[in-house]
Design a protein around this motif. Structure first.
Motif, short mmCIF file in Angstrom:
data_model
loop_
_atom_site.label_atom_id
_atom_site.label_comp_id
_atom_site.label_asym_id
_atom_site.label_seq_id
_atom_site.Cartn_x
_atom_site.Cartn_y
_atom_site.Cartn_z
N ILE A 26 -32.54 -4.79 4.42
CA ILE A 26 -32.30 -5.55 3.19
C ILE A 26 -31.30 -6.68 3.46
O ILE A 26 -31.48 -7.81 2.99
CB ILE A 26 -31.79 -4.63 2.07
CG1 ILE A 26 -32.90 -3.66 1.63
CG2 ILE A 26 -31.29 -5.43 0.88
CD1 ILE A 26 -34.12 -4.34 1.06
N GLU A 30 -32.24 -10.53 2.85
CA GLU A 30 -31.56 -11.31 1.82
C GLU A 30 -30.68 -12.42 2.40
O GLU A 30 -30.39 -13.40 1.72
CB GLU A 30 -30.71 -10.37 0.95
CG GLU A 30 -31.55 -9.42 0.10
CD GLU A 30 -30.72 -8.48 -0.75
OE1 GLU A 30 -31.28 -7.86 -1.67
OE2 GLU A 30 -29.50 -8.37 -0.50
N VAL A 252 -38.27 -2.72 -0.60
CA VAL A 252 -38.07 -4.00 -1.29
C VAL A 252 -38.55 -3.90 -2.73
O VAL A 252 -37.91 -4.42 -3.66
CB VAL A 252 -38.81 -5.13 -0.54
CG1 VAL A 252 -38.80 -6.41 -1.37
CG2 VAL A 252 -38.16 -5.38 0.81
N VAL A 255 -35.92 -2.14 -4.71
CA VAL A 255 -34.74 -2.97 -4.90
C VAL A 255 -34.99 -4.02 -5.97
O VAL A 255 -34.17 -4.23 -6.87
CB VAL A 255 -34.32 -3.64 -3.57
CG1 VAL A 255 -33.23 -4.68 -3.82
CG2 VAL A 255 -33.83 -2.60 -2.58
N ASP A 261 -31.03 0.45 -4.73
CA ASP A 261 -30.73 0.13 -3.34
C ASP A 261 -30.99 1.34 -2.44
O ASP A 261 -30.83 2.49 -2.88
CB ASP A 261 -29.27 -0.30 -3.18
CG ASP A 261 -29.01 -1.66 -3.79
OD1 ASP A 261 -29.94 -2.49 -3.80
OD2 ASP A 261 -27.87 -1.90 -4.24
#
Length: 331
Positions: A26, A30, A252, A255, A261
């Motif tokens: 992640i 990101e 994903v 999230v 998370d």
């Protein structure tokens, strides 16, 4: 079967990180950073192109010549001045002369190292990987180039709009209809990790989809060496990439869709040397970013020393990185 649902383009680096830790995946995704490994132009320990090696040798040779000329010129000028009675000139000439000699010795050592590397490159050989093999095969970088492969740096990330995955390998070896991706891992382990296998399989897939050439295997170079492995794009190896891609897609989705998370890895030892958990001083002003936005530092403190890290900022916790052991979370 690979899950193609979702509209998020996943990078090969993020897919590979998901094999290691979903949180690392992640953070990679990101931060919008695909792996980049740039070789310093004249770093003796990091030259992987023959033309760069030859250019470094020429540069080093002329620096040695210039240093020799400088030492000789300084000696002649100093001697002439001393003959005219300016005995104290040596007080000025001596430090300059010592610095020139030191530089000359250092650059001469560099030149000899480069020449030795050039000799190694010219003599290197390896058996060409069997495109039908189901096992990883030992290779050497210079040996592959001596087999006639042309090494090309990737200038632009490749994309597969069907599988929604993208990536840019460190190098692509070209010869005939073959397109062989290659990248360097920081690990000096005896064999490539599952993480590295997932990444090189992603690059093989992207090359075949985007260029339409054959990519029967990919090359993983170990650490700072020229030793590596040809990982076959067949058998069980592509499945590692497929499974990682599907699992990351689910992470994903959770999230983005649920704001849920991923949990920390169950094996805390993974965090011990993870770069995302390594603390840095808040005063360095190197913020953690999430989709282009800066995150507030999650401060880890010891006395007046205030630190933070990417993983801590993003997931609001103190990662069990080895360097965080003596730091406490600021309440």
């Amino acid at each position: 079967m690979v899950d193609r649902t979702g509209d998020t383009m996943l990078s090969a680096s993020a897919v590979a990180e998901s094999v290691f830790c979903p949180r690392a995946a992640i953070l990679t995704l990101e931060s919008r950073v695909e792996e980049r490994t740039e070789d310093p132009a004249f770093d003796v320990m990091a030259i992987y192109e023959l033309r760069v090696l030859e250019a470094a040798i020429v540069r080093s040779f002329w620096l040695v010549v210039a240093s020799v000329v400088g030492v000789i010129a300084l000696y002649v000028a100093t001697k002439m001045m001393m003959n005219r009675g300016y005995w104290l000139i040596w007080l000025l000439a001596l430090p300059f002369g010592l610095r020139l000699l030191s530089f000359l010795v250092s650059e001469l050592g560099t030149l000899l190292s480069l020449l030795a590397k050039k000799n190694l490159a010219n003599k290197a050989h390896c058996v060409e990987p069997d495109v039908n093999s189901l096992e990883m095969q030992n290779v050497t970088w210079w040996g592959l180039l001596n087999l006639g492969f042309e090494s090309v740096a990737s200038n632009q990330a490749m994309q597969d709009s069907d599988w929604m995955v993208s990536g840019k390998p460190w190098r692509v070896l070209r010869r005939g209809s073959l397109r062989i991706p290659a990248f360097r891992t920081k690990s000096n382990s005896a064999m490539p990790s599952q993480q590295s296998i997932a990444k090189i399989m992603a690059y093989c897939h992207l090359l075949e989809v985007s260029e339409g050439f054959d990519s029967p295997y990919g090359i993983v170079l170990m650490g700072d060496s020229y030793r590596g492995f040809a990982v076959p794009n067949r058998g069980t190896f592509p499945r590692i990439f497929h499974n990682a891609l599907s699992e990351l897609r689910k992470v994903v989705a959770r999230v983005k869709g649920q704001g849920s998370d991923p949990s920390p890895p169950s094996e805390k030892r993974k965090c011990g040397d993870c770069p995302f958990g390594k603390p840095r001083l808040v005063t360095l002003r190197r913020p953690t970013t999430r989709d282009g936005h800066e995150l507030k530092p999650h401060v880890l403190q010891k006395w007046r020393e205030r630190c933070h890290c990417d993983c801590g900022d993003r997931f609001c916790w103190k990662p069990p990185h080895a360097d965080n052991a003596r730091l406490t979370e600021k309440g």
